[in-house]
Scaffold this active site. Structure first.
Site, PDB file in Angstrom:
ATOM      1  N   HIS A   4       0.828  -1.210   0.000  1.00 14.59           N
ATOM      2  CA  HIS A   4       0.000   0.000   0.000  1.00 14.59           C
ATOM      3  C   HIS A   4       0.859   1.255   0.000  1.00 14.59           C
ATOM      4  CE1 HIS A   4       0.934   0.698   4.236  1.00 14.59           C
ATOM      5  NE2 HIS A   4       0.738  -0.606   4.419  1.00 14.59           N
ATOM      6  N   GLU A  87      -1.521  -8.322   6.527  1.00 15.74           N
ATOM      7  CA  GLU A  87      -0.402  -8.290   7.459  1.00 15.74           C
ATOM      8  C   GLU A  87      -0.668  -9.237   8.613  1.00 15.74           C
ATOM      9  OE1 GLU A  87       0.715  -4.384   8.720  1.00 15.74           O
ATOM     10  OE2 GLU A  87       0.580  -3.589   6.698  1.00 15.74           O
TER      11      GLU A  87
END
Length: 100
Positions: A4, A87
């Protein structure tokens, strides 16, 4: 593989104390980074179609939308949200304490 763009948490590490990790968004710079990544990817892909795989975190969804803007309508055939690529969540380690 694209991570990101810059997130609110990258810009301010204390934000993790008050906002859930999955709700942290990209910053204005992060949006610009994602748009630039989209243009670079489009240059590699050319006119071929693509399929995006995205984690369910807000910042990755925003990054994917910014990347998609570099492509023509219909060129991204699918965007799949897959929690297996998110994550790892080992807890909030931003707070100073005995774990440091």
């Amino acid at each position: 593989l694209v991570r990101h763009g810059e997130s609110q948490g990258n810009a301010d590490h204390t934000l993790y104390r008050t906002k859930p990790d999955n709700l942290i968004e990209v910053t204005e710079l992060g949006t610009e980074q994602a748009e630039a990544a989209g243009r670079r990817i489009r240059g590699i892909v050319g006119s071929r179609r693509a399929h995006l795989f995205v984690s369910p975190f807000q910042r990755t969804l925003q990054t994917a939308r910014s990347i998609e803007r570099a492509f023509d309508a219909g060129q991204i055939v699918r965007t799949s949200i897959d929690p297996r690529i998110r994550e790892q969540e080992f807890g909030n380690l931003q707070e100073p304490g005995p774990h440091r």
